[in-house]
Scaffold this active site. Sequence first.
Site, PDB file in Angstrom:
ATOM      1  N   GLY A 108      -5.119  -8.184   1.032  1.00 52.46           N
ATOM      2  CA  GLY A 108      -5.498  -7.673  -0.281  1.00 52.46           C
ATOM      3  C   GLY A 108      -5.767  -8.842  -1.216  1.00 52.46           C
ATOM      4  CD  GLN A 130      -4.008 -12.329  -5.754  1.00 54.62           C
ATOM      5  OE1 GLN A 130      -4.460 -11.244  -5.407  1.00 54.62           O
ATOM      6  NE2 GLN A 130      -3.127 -12.983  -5.041  1.00 54.62           N
ATOM      7  CB  CYS A 146       1.874 -12.864  -3.294  1.00 53.07           C
ATOM      8  SG  CYS A 146       0.644 -12.906  -4.601  1.00 53.07           S
ATOM      9  CG  LEU A 147      -3.334 -14.130  -0.016  1.00 55.71           C
ATOM     10  CD1 LEU A 147      -4.788 -13.678   0.041  1.00 55.71           C
ATOM     11  CD2 LEU A 147      -2.960 -14.862   1.275  1.00 55.71           C
ATOM     12  CG  HIS A 161       1.270  -6.989  -3.904  1.00 64.57           C
ATOM     13  ND1 HIS A 161       2.345  -7.764  -3.535  1.00 64.57           N
ATOM     14  CD2 HIS A 161       0.266  -7.875  -4.181  1.00 64.57           C
ATOM     15  CE1 HIS A 161       2.006  -9.048  -3.598  1.00 64.57           C
ATOM     16  NE2 HIS A 161       0.734  -9.141  -3.983  1.00 64.57           N
ATOM     17  CD  GLU A 162      -3.513  -7.083  -3.800  1.00 62.36           C
ATOM     18  OE1 GLU A 162      -3.826  -7.800  -4.758  1.00 62.36           O
ATOM     19  OE2 GLU A 162      -2.990  -7.531  -2.759  1.00 62.36           O
ATOM     20  CG  HIS A 167      -1.934  -9.541  -8.261  1.00 58.22           C
ATOM     21  ND1 HIS A 167      -1.355 -10.746  -8.572  1.00 58.22           N
ATOM     22  CD2 HIS A 167      -1.760  -9.390  -6.920  1.00 58.22           C
ATOM     23  CE1 HIS A 167      -0.860 -11.309  -7.477  1.00 58.22           C
ATOM     24  NE2 HIS A 167      -1.087 -10.494  -6.455  1.00 58.22           N
TER      25      HIS A 167
HETATM   26  O1  K1U Z   1      -1.940 -11.996  -2.646  1.00 59.95           O
HETATM   27  C1  K1U Z   1      -2.128 -10.817  -2.404  1.00 59.95           C
HETATM   28  O2  K1U Z   1      -2.079  -9.990  -3.283  1.00 59.95           O
HETATM   29  C2  K1U Z   1      -2.419 -10.421  -0.973  1.00 59.95           C
HETATM   30  C3  K1U Z   1      -1.193 -10.064  -0.166  1.00 59.95           C
HETATM   31  C4  K1U Z   1      -1.121  -8.555  -0.088  1.00 59.95           C
HETATM   32  C5  K1U Z   1       0.189  -7.956   0.328  1.00 59.95           C
HETATM   33  C6  K1U Z   1       0.763  -8.262   1.545  1.00 59.95           C
HETATM   34  C7  K1U Z   1       1.949  -7.660   1.931  1.00 59.95           C
HETATM   35  C8  K1U Z   1       2.552  -6.744   1.097  1.00 59.95           C
HETATM   36  C9  K1U Z   1       1.989  -6.453  -0.107  1.00 59.95           C
HETATM   37  C10 K1U Z   1       0.795  -7.045  -0.486  1.00 59.95           C
HETATM   38  C11 K1U Z   1      -1.368 -10.671   1.223  1.00 59.95           C
HETATM   39  O3  K1U Z   1      -2.305 -10.409   1.897  1.00 59.95           O
HETATM   40  S1  K1U Z   1      -0.126 -11.747   1.765  1.00 59.95           S
HETATM   41  C12 K1U Z   1      -0.666 -12.184   3.430  1.00 59.95           C
HETATM   42  C13 K1U Z   1      -0.469 -11.101   4.422  1.00 59.95           C
HETATM   43  O4  K1U Z   1       0.186 -10.121   4.168  1.00 59.95           O
HETATM   44  C14 K1U Z   1      -1.077 -11.217   5.768  1.00 59.95           C
HETATM   45  C15 K1U Z   1      -1.712 -12.360   6.177  1.00 59.95           C
HETATM   46  C16 K1U Z   1      -2.273 -12.433   7.455  1.00 59.95           C
HETATM   47  C17 K1U Z   1      -2.213 -11.362   8.305  1.00 59.95           C
HETATM   48  C18 K1U Z   1      -1.572 -10.214   7.904  1.00 59.95           C
HETATM   49  C19 K1U Z   1      -1.002 -10.143   6.640  1.00 59.95           C
HETATM   50 ZN    ZN Z   2      -0.380 -10.835  -4.568  1.00 55.72          ZN
END
Ligand code: K1U
Ligand code: ZN
Length: 172
Positions: free
Chosen positions: A46, A51, A94-95, A136-137, A140
Amino acid sequence: MAIRGIITAPDPRLKQVSDLVTRVDDGMRRLMDDMLEAMYAAPGIGLAAIQVGVPKRVIVMDLAKEGEEKAPLCFVNPELLWASEETKPAEEGCLSLPDMFDIVERPAQARVKFLDYKGEAQEILADGLLAVCLQHEMDHLEGILFVDHLSRLKRDMILRKLVKAKRFALAD
Ligand code: K1U
Ligand code: ZN
Protein backbone atom coordinates in the site's frame (compact mmCIF):
# COMPACT_ATOMS: atom_id res chain seq x y z
CA MET A 1 11.13 9.01 -15.40
CA ALA A 2 12.79 8.10 -12.08
CA ILE A 3 10.76 6.23 -9.49
CA ARG A 4 9.38 8.63 -6.84
CA GLY A 5 11.21 8.40 -3.49
CA ILE A 6 9.32 7.44 -0.34
CA ILE A 7 9.61 9.84 2.62
CA THR A 8 10.78 8.24 5.87
CA ALA A 9 10.16 9.37 9.46
CA PRO A 10 10.91 11.62 11.13
CA ASP A 11 9.62 14.12 8.56
CA PRO A 12 6.99 16.84 9.21
CA ARG A 13 5.26 16.07 5.88
CA LEU A 14 4.11 12.71 7.28
CA LYS A 15 2.10 14.64 9.94
CA GLN A 16 0.22 16.70 7.32
CA VAL A 17 -3.52 16.30 6.68
CA SER A 18 -3.97 15.67 2.94
CA ASP A 19 -6.33 17.70 0.73
CA LEU A 20 -9.43 16.44 -1.07
CA VAL A 21 -9.01 15.74 -4.78
CA THR A 22 -11.34 17.93 -6.85
CA ARG A 23 -11.07 16.03 -10.17
CA VAL A 24 -9.77 12.62 -11.19
CA ASP A 25 -8.03 13.70 -14.39
CA ASP A 26 -5.00 12.44 -16.34
CA GLY A 27 -2.64 14.25 -13.92
CA MET A 28 -4.21 12.38 -10.99
CA ARG A 29 -4.03 9.06 -12.90
CA ARG A 30 -0.34 9.77 -13.59
CA LEU A 31 0.17 10.27 -9.84
CA MET A 32 -1.57 6.92 -9.12
CA ASP A 33 0.60 5.17 -11.74
CA ASP A 34 3.75 6.70 -10.19
CA MET A 35 2.62 5.64 -6.71
CA LEU A 36 2.00 2.07 -7.85
CA GLU A 37 5.47 2.01 -9.44
CA ALA A 38 7.06 3.26 -6.18
CA MET A 39 5.02 0.78 -4.11
CA TYR A 40 5.97 -2.23 -6.28
CA ALA A 41 9.64 -1.15 -6.28
CA ALA A 42 9.81 -0.77 -2.46
CA PRO A 43 8.22 -3.44 -2.25
CA GLY A 44 5.01 -2.81 -0.32
CA ILE A 45 1.29 -3.56 -0.40
CA GLY A 46 0.00 0.00 0.00
CA LEU A 47 1.02 3.65 -0.32
CA ALA A 48 -0.55 7.04 0.41
CA ALA A 49 0.29 10.07 -1.77
CA ILE A 50 1.83 11.98 1.16
CA GLN A 51 4.49 9.24 1.39
CA VAL A 52 5.80 10.48 -1.97
CA GLY A 53 5.41 14.11 -0.83
CA VAL A 54 2.02 14.85 -2.43
CA PRO A 55 -0.60 15.98 0.15
CA LYS A 56 -3.63 14.64 -1.78
CA ARG A 57 -6.22 12.11 -0.56
CA VAL A 58 -5.02 9.29 -2.80
CA ILE A 59 -4.12 5.70 -1.87
CA VAL A 60 -2.88 2.76 -3.94
CA MET A 61 -2.74 -0.88 -2.86
CA ASP A 62 -2.09 -4.36 -4.23
CA LEU A 63 -2.75 -7.37 -2.03
CA ALA A 64 -1.97 -10.01 -4.67
CA LYS A 65 0.29 -12.76 -3.32
CA GLU A 66 3.67 -13.64 -4.82
CA GLY A 67 3.21 -15.44 -8.15
CA GLU A 68 -0.33 -14.08 -8.59
CA GLU A 69 -1.25 -11.52 -11.24
CA LYS A 70 -0.99 -7.87 -10.17
CA ALA A 71 -4.24 -6.49 -8.72
CA PRO A 72 -3.77 -2.73 -8.30
CA LEU A 73 -6.41 -0.82 -6.35
CA CYS A 74 -6.78 2.98 -6.30
CA PHE A 75 -8.77 4.98 -3.77
CA VAL A 76 -9.37 8.71 -4.22
CA ASN A 77 -11.05 10.70 -1.40
CA PRO A 78 -11.81 7.55 0.65
CA GLU A 79 -14.40 8.12 3.36
CA LEU A 80 -15.19 5.79 6.25
CA LEU A 81 -18.93 5.00 6.30
CA TRP A 82 -18.91 2.35 9.01
CA ALA A 83 -16.43 0.43 11.18
CA SER A 84 -17.22 -2.75 13.13
CA GLU A 85 -17.23 -2.72 16.91
CA GLU A 86 -15.24 -5.93 16.77
CA THR A 87 -11.52 -5.18 16.64
CA LYS A 88 -8.60 -7.40 15.60
CA PRO A 89 -4.87 -7.17 16.27
CA ALA A 90 -2.57 -7.44 13.23
CA GLU A 91 1.10 -6.85 12.54
CA GLU A 92 1.75 -3.68 10.55
CA GLY A 93 4.74 -2.28 8.74
CA CYS A 94 5.16 1.04 6.93
CA LEU A 95 7.43 2.04 4.07
CA SER A 96 7.91 5.38 5.88
CA LEU A 97 9.13 3.50 9.01
CA PRO A 98 11.57 1.07 7.35
CA ASP A 99 12.14 -2.27 9.12
CA MET A 100 9.77 -1.40 11.99
CA PHE A 101 6.82 -3.69 12.73
CA ASP A 102 4.33 -3.91 15.56
CA ILE A 103 0.85 -5.10 16.42
CA VAL A 104 -2.02 -2.61 15.98
CA GLU A 105 -5.62 -3.22 17.05
CA ARG A 106 -8.19 -1.85 14.57
CA PRO A 107 -11.84 -2.46 13.63
CA ALA A 108 -12.06 -5.89 11.95
CA GLN A 109 -14.31 -4.58 9.14
CA ALA A 110 -14.80 -1.19 7.51
CA ARG A 111 -17.18 0.13 4.85
CA VAL A 112 -15.53 2.82 2.73
CA LYS A 113 -16.70 4.95 -0.19
CA PHE A 114 -14.20 6.34 -2.67
CA LEU A 115 -13.55 7.30 -6.29
CA ASP A 116 -11.67 4.75 -8.39
CA TYR A 117 -8.93 5.20 -11.05
CA LYS A 118 -11.59 6.34 -13.56
CA GLY A 119 -13.18 8.77 -11.05
CA GLU A 120 -16.25 6.56 -10.61
CA ALA A 121 -17.92 6.31 -7.18
CA GLN A 122 -17.42 2.94 -5.44
CA GLU A 123 -18.13 1.40 -2.05
CA ILE A 124 -16.42 -1.61 -0.44
CA LEU A 125 -16.82 -3.65 2.71
CA ALA A 126 -13.25 -4.46 3.70
CA ASP A 127 -12.11 -7.17 6.08
CA GLY A 128 -8.91 -9.14 6.71
CA LEU A 129 -5.72 -7.65 5.26
CA LEU A 130 -7.73 -5.26 3.05
CA ALA A 131 -9.33 -3.71 6.17
CA VAL A 132 -5.95 -3.47 7.94
CA CYS A 133 -4.14 -1.92 4.98
CA LEU A 134 -6.97 0.44 4.00
CA GLN A 135 -7.30 1.81 7.54
CA HIS A 136 -3.50 2.16 7.79
CA GLU A 137 -3.42 4.12 4.49
CA MET A 138 -6.45 6.27 5.46
CA ASP A 139 -4.56 7.17 8.66
CA HIS A 140 -1.73 8.53 6.45
CA LEU A 141 -4.26 10.96 4.91
CA GLU A 142 -4.81 12.37 8.43
CA GLY A 143 -1.09 12.55 9.23
CA ILE A 144 -1.29 9.49 11.49
CA LEU A 145 1.35 6.70 11.48
CA PHE A 146 0.81 3.19 12.87
CA VAL A 147 3.20 4.02 15.75
CA ASP A 148 0.66 6.66 16.90
CA HIS A 149 -1.56 3.69 17.93
CA LEU A 150 1.20 2.26 20.18
CA SER A 151 2.25 3.23 23.70
CA ARG A 152 4.42 6.34 23.98
CA LEU A 153 7.32 4.14 25.09
CA LYS A 154 7.13 1.90 21.98
CA ARG A 155 6.58 4.89 19.64
CA ASP A 156 9.57 6.80 21.03
CA MET A 157 11.77 3.69 20.82
CA ILE A 158 10.89 3.17 17.13
CA LEU A 159 11.36 6.86 16.27
CA ARG A 160 14.74 6.96 18.06
CA LYS A 161 15.88 3.92 16.05
CA LEU A 162 14.85 5.68 12.82
CA VAL A 163 16.72 8.89 13.74
CA LYS A 164 19.84 6.78 14.40
CA ALA A 165 19.41 4.89 11.11
CA LYS A 166 19.12 8.19 9.19
CA ARG A 167 22.24 9.58 10.90
CA PHE A 168 24.11 6.37 10.06
CA ALA A 169 22.98 6.54 6.42
CA LEU A 170 24.11 10.20 6.14
CA ALA A 171 27.56 9.40 7.60
CA ASP A 172 27.94 6.50 5.14
O1 K1U B 1 3.85 2.35 4.07
C1 K1U B 1 2.76 1.88 3.82
O2 K1U B 1 1.74 2.47 4.11
C2 K1U B 1 2.71 0.53 3.15
C3 K1U B 1 2.65 -0.64 4.10
C4 K1U B 1 1.21 -1.12 4.15
C5 K1U B 1 0.83 -2.01 5.30
C6 K1U B 1 1.47 -3.22 5.51
C7 K1U B 1 1.07 -4.05 6.54
C8 K1U B 1 0.02 -3.67 7.35
C9 K1U B 1 -0.60 -2.48 7.15
C10 K1U B 1 -0.21 -1.65 6.10
C11 K1U B 1 3.56 -1.73 3.55
O3 K1U B 1 3.41 -2.18 2.46
S1 K1U B 1 4.83 -2.29 4.59
C12 K1U B 1 5.62 -3.58 3.61
C13 K1U B 1 4.83 -4.83 3.53
O4 K1U B 1 3.87 -5.02 4.23
C14 K1U B 1 5.23 -5.89 2.57
C15 K1U B 1 6.39 -5.81 1.85
C16 K1U B 1 6.74 -6.83 0.95
C17 K1U B 1 5.92 -7.91 0.78
C18 K1U B 1 4.75 -8.00 1.50
C19 K1U B 1 4.41 -7.00 2.40
ZN1 ZN C 1 2.37 3.42 6.10
